[in-house]
Design an enzyme around this catalytic site. Structure first.
Site, PDB file in Angstrom:
ATOM      1  CG  ASN A 210      67.239  69.603  75.239  1.00  0.00           C
ATOM      2  OD1 ASN A 210      66.274  69.244  74.592  1.00  0.00           O
ATOM      3  ND2 ASN A 210      68.176  70.421  74.749  1.00  0.00           N
ATOM      4  CG  ASP A 279      71.463  77.732  77.222  1.00  0.00           C
ATOM      5  OD1 ASP A 279      71.247  78.406  76.191  1.00  0.00           O
ATOM      6  OD2 ASP A 279      70.584  77.444  78.055  1.00  0.00           O
ATOM      7  CE  LYS A 289      82.005  53.589  76.073  1.00  0.00           C
ATOM      8  NZ  LYS A 289      81.510  52.237  76.084  1.00  0.00           N
ATOM      9  CG  PHE A 323      59.175  78.146  71.157  1.00  0.00           C
ATOM     10  CD1 PHE A 323      59.170  78.686  69.882  1.00  0.00           C
ATOM     11  CD2 PHE A 323      58.130  77.314  71.535  1.00  0.00           C
ATOM     12  CE1 PHE A 323      58.144  78.414  68.990  1.00  0.00           C
ATOM     13  CE2 PHE A 323      57.092  77.030  70.656  1.00  0.00           C
ATOM     14  CZ  PHE A 323      57.102  77.574  69.383  1.00  0.00           C
ATOM     15  CE  LYS A 337      64.622  83.138  78.479  1.00  0.00           C
ATOM     16  NZ  LYS A 337      64.261  81.811  78.840  1.00  0.00           N
ATOM     17  CE  LYS A 341      67.309  84.337  74.272  1.00  0.00           C
ATOM     18  NZ  LYS A 341      67.740  82.987  73.972  1.00  0.00           N
TER      19      LYS A 341
HETATM   20  O1  C5P Z   1      67.321  81.886  76.773  1.00  0.00           O
HETATM   21  P1  C5P Z   1      66.544  80.689  76.395  1.00  0.00           P
HETATM   22  O2  C5P Z   1      67.407  79.500  76.046  1.00  0.00           O
HETATM   23  O3  C5P Z   1      65.453  80.304  77.313  1.00  0.00           O
HETATM   24  O4  C5P Z   1      65.810  81.159  75.046  1.00  0.00           O
HETATM   25  C1  C5P Z   1      65.053  80.279  74.337  1.00  0.00           C
HETATM   26  C2  C5P Z   1      64.954  80.730  72.901  1.00  0.00           C
HETATM   27  O5  C5P Z   1      66.251  81.030  72.382  1.00  0.00           O
HETATM   28  C3  C5P Z   1      64.440  79.632  72.008  1.00  0.00           C
HETATM   29  O6  C5P Z   1      63.721  80.192  70.946  1.00  0.00           O
HETATM   30  C4  C5P Z   1      65.714  78.949  71.539  1.00  0.00           C
HETATM   31  O7  C5P Z   1      65.502  78.259  70.319  1.00  0.00           O
HETATM   32  C5  C5P Z   1      66.675  80.113  71.404  1.00  0.00           C
HETATM   33  N1  C5P Z   1      68.075  79.769  71.672  1.00  0.00           N
HETATM   34  C6  C5P Z   1      69.021  79.933  70.692  1.00  0.00           C
HETATM   35  N2  C5P Z   1      70.351  79.636  70.944  1.00  0.00           N
HETATM   36  C7  C5P Z   1      70.734  79.203  72.150  1.00  0.00           C
HETATM   37  C8  C5P Z   1      69.774  79.044  73.181  1.00  0.00           C
HETATM   38  C9  C5P Z   1      68.462  79.341  72.912  1.00  0.00           C
HETATM   39  O8  C5P Z   1      68.669  80.349  69.590  1.00  0.00           O
HETATM   40  N3  C5P Z   1      72.001  78.922  72.371  1.00  0.00           N
END
Ligand code: C5P
Length: 401
Positions: A210, A279, A289, A323, A337, A341
């Site tokens: 990303n 994700d 490759k 974040f 969130k 979380k």
């Molecule tokens: O759900 P989302 O990806 O938008 O959440 C963002 C937050 O979750 C950020 O703080 C990111 O660093 C954390 N995150 C994480 N592990 C993941 C995806 C996101 O810790 N697999």
């Protein structure tokens, strides 16, 4: 960074307001600071170094060449000793030099060398203050984190009436004191920061990634270290140099980031998850490759663990900051969130605007906690780092009290 009484390095430049710096030095001493002075050659035309030497009981630095030799290179030792460097008054010329990173005398060399926060109290003729070049220099320095104590309005030494008068020395002293307190408010705190985006390999040369530049996370790590924290920065691949005084762990994938975070979690007081963790990852990585002709029709994906949610589940008492980069319903999504979380604070921003966020120097954020939402104006990423850590320090304090 100095120990014991905080040290304020007052830099004095050549303006008539230089005489007010005598009062400022006194005021800072009364508030319990150790004060050292560095002057430009021009400043010595207004007030003598002897005046400041007598007031502070410390040698006054003026020239890069003529001062008594010390055990260390003088501008470097001054730069390192300072908890805050305050330039009072600051002329248009010195501000221009600072904005350009010039270092042609003791004061500007020390200012370039120091890691301490910079407080600048400009004083000059109204027309000079309003000139576009001066305005731009102020913005450049602000974006780098300098704190400005804006000049007041009134009668100037040249006879004009307008903005440009050095601000009231008590207001300047307050700004310096705020920065001095800030410069130590995370002493004894272990802050773990994640930054950048992760890369999830498809084959040895391709990955899913990303646009995260890592700038915000690096700025947070650097600022936390400056404020006395022990900092571990776990970052995905980014093209940024290691910040000073941080343990830096460079990882590639979400799984590696998770392992690096968990390995440090037991000693951690605060986790700031600013990384854009992927994700999903390809379910299987090809060892070789993938040739053009062999391109698969689809890449099967597997979910990555949500590191932050996993930390939240532990209910460990560690202060958790997440974040949220959103393209719509920024606050509502961030609030969801926060709950899902189980974190203490979500820093949310709108990534639908290409002038802000990913890869840029600026951002506008919403701080979302269980107590409510605070919206900021568009700010530089360093200012956001400072603001965020002010909130973290306040949350830690309120837990103690
Ligand atoms: O759900 P989302 O990806 O938008 O959440 C963002 C937050 O979750 C950020 O703080 C990111 O660093 C954390 N995150 C994480 N592990 C993941 C995806 C996101 O810790 N697999």
């Amino acid at each position: 960074m100095a120990r014991g009484k905080p040290t304020i390095l007052v830099g004095i430049t050549g303006g008539i307001g230089a005489y007010k710096s005598c009062e400022l030095v006194r005021l800072l001493q009364k508030r319990g600071f150790r004060v050292k002075v560095v002057m430009t050659e021009a400043a010595t035309r207004f007030v003598t170094p002897l005046t400041f030497r007598t007031l502070t009981g410390e040698p006054v630095a003026v020239s890069l060449w003529a001062d008594e030799p010390e055990s260390k290179v003088h501008h470097i030792s001054l730069a390192e000793e300072a908890d805050v460097m305050a330039i009072v008054p600051c002329t248009a010329n010195v501000m221009a030099k600072l904005a350009q990173g010039r270092a042609d005398d003791m004061l500007t060399t020390t200012a370039l060398a120091t890691e301490a926060p910079l407080v600048i109290a400009p004083a000059m003729n109204t027309h000079m203050w309003r000139k576009e070049t001066t305005r731009r220099n102020v913005e450049v320095l602000r974006a780098r984190g300098a704190v400005f104590v804006e000049p007041g309005t009134g009668e100037l030494a040249c006879g004009d009436v307008g903005e440009g008068r050095l601000a009231d020395v008590r207001i300047i002293a307050n700004a310096i004191e705020t920065e001095a307190l800030r410069s130590r408010d995370l002493v004894g705190v272990h802050v773990l920061v994640t930054a950048g985006g992760t890369q999830e390999p498809i084959d040895p040369v391709r990955f899913i990634g990303n646009h995260s530049s890592g700038k915000t996370g690096f700025a947070i790590a650097e600022e936390a270290a400056r404020r006395g924290a022990r900092v571990s920065l776990i970052t995905g691949p980014v093209s940024l140099p290691d910040p000073f005084n941080c343990e830096v762990v460079r990882v590639q994938t979400a799984l590696q980031m998770r392992a690096a975070v968990l390995a440090r979690f037991d000693t951690t007081d605060v986790v700031v998850m600013s990384a854009a963790v992927a994700d999903f990852r390809p379910a299987a990585m090809s060892a070789d490759k993938i040739k053009k002709g062999d391109a698969p029709e689809a890449i099967e994906l597997e979910r990555n663990p949500d590191i932050l949610a996993e930390l939240g589940e532990r209910g460990s008492g560690v202060l958790l900051v997440g974040f949220a980069a959103e393209t719509n319903e920024v606050v509502t999504n961030a609030q969801a969130k926060l709950e899902a979380k189980r974190v203490d604070l979500i820093v949310a921003n709108d990534v639908s605007d290409p002038s802000m966020g990913f890869g840029t120097e600026h951002n506008k954020v919403y701080y979302v906690t269980a107590d409510g939402v605070d919206e900021t104006p568009v700010l530089g990423k360093r200012t956001i780092a400072r603001d965020l850590l002010d909130r973290v320090a306040a949350l830690l304090q309120s837990r103690k009290g």
